[in-house]
Scaffold this active site. Structure first.
Site, PDB file in Angstrom:
ATOM      1  NE  ARG A  84       7.242 -27.436 -10.062  1.00 24.82           N
ATOM      2  CZ  ARG A  84       6.592 -27.215  -8.915  1.00 24.82           C
ATOM      3  NH1 ARG A  84       5.417 -27.748  -8.714  1.00 24.82           N
ATOM      4  NH2 ARG A  84       7.118 -26.453  -7.991  1.00 24.82           N
ATOM      5  NE  ARG A  93       5.581 -22.712 -10.270  1.00 28.75           N
ATOM      6  CZ  ARG A  93       5.750 -22.968  -8.993  1.00 28.75           C
ATOM      7  NH1 ARG A  93       4.818 -23.558  -8.294  1.00 28.75           N
ATOM      8  NH2 ARG A  93       6.851 -22.612  -8.386  1.00 28.75           N
ATOM      9  CG  ASP A  96       2.523 -25.472  -7.341  1.00 24.93           C
ATOM     10  OD1 ASP A  96       3.177 -26.363  -6.771  1.00 24.93           O
ATOM     11  OD2 ASP A  96       2.269 -24.375  -6.814  1.00 24.93           O
ATOM     12  CG  ASP A  98       0.757 -25.970  -3.471  1.00 24.17           C
ATOM     13  OD1 ASP A  98       1.833 -26.605  -3.518  1.00 24.17           O
ATOM     14  OD2 ASP A  98       0.623 -24.805  -3.878  1.00 24.17           O
TER      15      ASP A  98
HETATM   16  N1  ROI Z   1       0.436 -16.693  -8.823  1.00 23.60           N
HETATM   17  C1  ROI Z   1      -0.790 -17.125  -9.177  1.00 23.60           C
HETATM   18  N2  ROI Z   1      -1.687 -16.246  -9.592  1.00 23.60           N
HETATM   19  N3  ROI Z   1      -1.133 -18.445  -9.103  1.00 23.60           N
HETATM   20  C2  ROI Z   1      -0.231 -19.375  -8.693  1.00 23.60           C
HETATM   21  O1  ROI Z   1      -0.554 -20.590  -8.633  1.00 23.60           O
HETATM   22  C3  ROI Z   1       1.062 -18.956  -8.315  1.00 23.60           C
HETATM   23  N4  ROI Z   1       2.019 -19.829  -7.891  1.00 23.60           N
HETATM   24  C4  ROI Z   1       3.247 -19.437  -7.557  1.00 23.60           C
HETATM   25  C5  ROI Z   1       3.620 -17.978  -7.489  1.00 23.60           C
HETATM   26  C6  ROI Z   1       4.916 -17.718  -8.277  1.00 23.60           C
HETATM   27  C7  ROI Z   1       3.813 -17.662  -6.043  1.00 23.60           C
HETATM   28  N5  ROI Z   1       2.595 -17.128  -8.039  1.00 23.60           N
HETATM   29  C8  ROI Z   1       1.352 -17.568  -8.387  1.00 23.60           C
HETATM   30  O2  ROI Z   1       4.143 -20.334  -7.188  1.00 23.60           O
END
Ligand code: ROI
Length: 170
Positions: A84, A93, A96, A98
């Site tokens: 990342r 990315r 991610d 979270d």
């Molecule tokens: N859109 C989707 N479908 N899934 C994600 O994990 C995701 N993550 C992001 C943004 C760019 C907001 N859009 C996303 O960071």
């Protein structure tokens, strides 16, 4: 020690997203003082940002003794290990991770907002979450089904059956 149920959201839209998610789930299963409890199926959906590749997303639940910010440090290490690069906010990315929910706690520190501030608007969080925790009630009293009624679908599609099978060597 106190075990807390934590829900973690995984997302990737670069460099073999399914492989990235699979590798991240394996890394999560090895976190200290933590057991992996459930893994959702993998889902694909359009990005919230126009012009980006579609994302692959999943949710896992863990039972952990780690403090929220310690867990965050370890999640950021996993993101870093999987290449990342933090260039732009909301950029594409490789991975991610979270913290979506940390028990029933509400956390507001400079590094961490839990429940995740945008979870209520994101079908790619709510649908896999409903798969592994259909009866969950958020700290604000809302249910997942009530929130889903107001979410854009983003053409969300289920990719695989439960990702637990992804942990088995093949
Ligand atoms: N859109 C989707 N479908 N899934 C994600 O994990 C995701 N993550 C992001 C943004 C760019 C907001 N859009 C996303 O960071």
């Amino acid at each position: 020690m106190n075990e807390i149920t934590v829900y973690i959201g995984l997302g990737s839209n670069l460099q073999n997203p399914v492989g990235q998610i699979k590798q991240a789930i394996l890394a999560l299963s090895k976190l200290p003082q933590t057991t992996l409890v459930k893994t959702s199926s993998l889902y694909t959906s359009d990005s919230l940002l126009a012009g980006q590749p579609r994302y692959t997303n999943a949710i896992v639940s863990i039972s952990s003794q780690l403090a929220a910010e310690t867990l965050l440090d370890l999640l950021q290490q996993i993101e870093h290990n999987q290449g990342r690069q933090r260039t732009q906010h909301w950029g594409a990315r490789t991975l991610d991770l979270d913290i979506i929910l940390y028990g029933n706690q509400q956390i507001n520190t400079p590094r961490l907002t839990v429940p995740h501030s945008q979870m209520e608007q994101r079908s790619f969080v709510l649908i896999p979450l409903a798969e592994i925790a259909p009866d969950l009630i958020l700290p604000n009293g809302r249910t997942i089904t009530s929130l889903l009624a107001h979410c854009p679908s983003l053409n969300l599609r289920k990719l695989t059956e439960s990702a637990t099978t992804l942990l088995e060597p093949n």
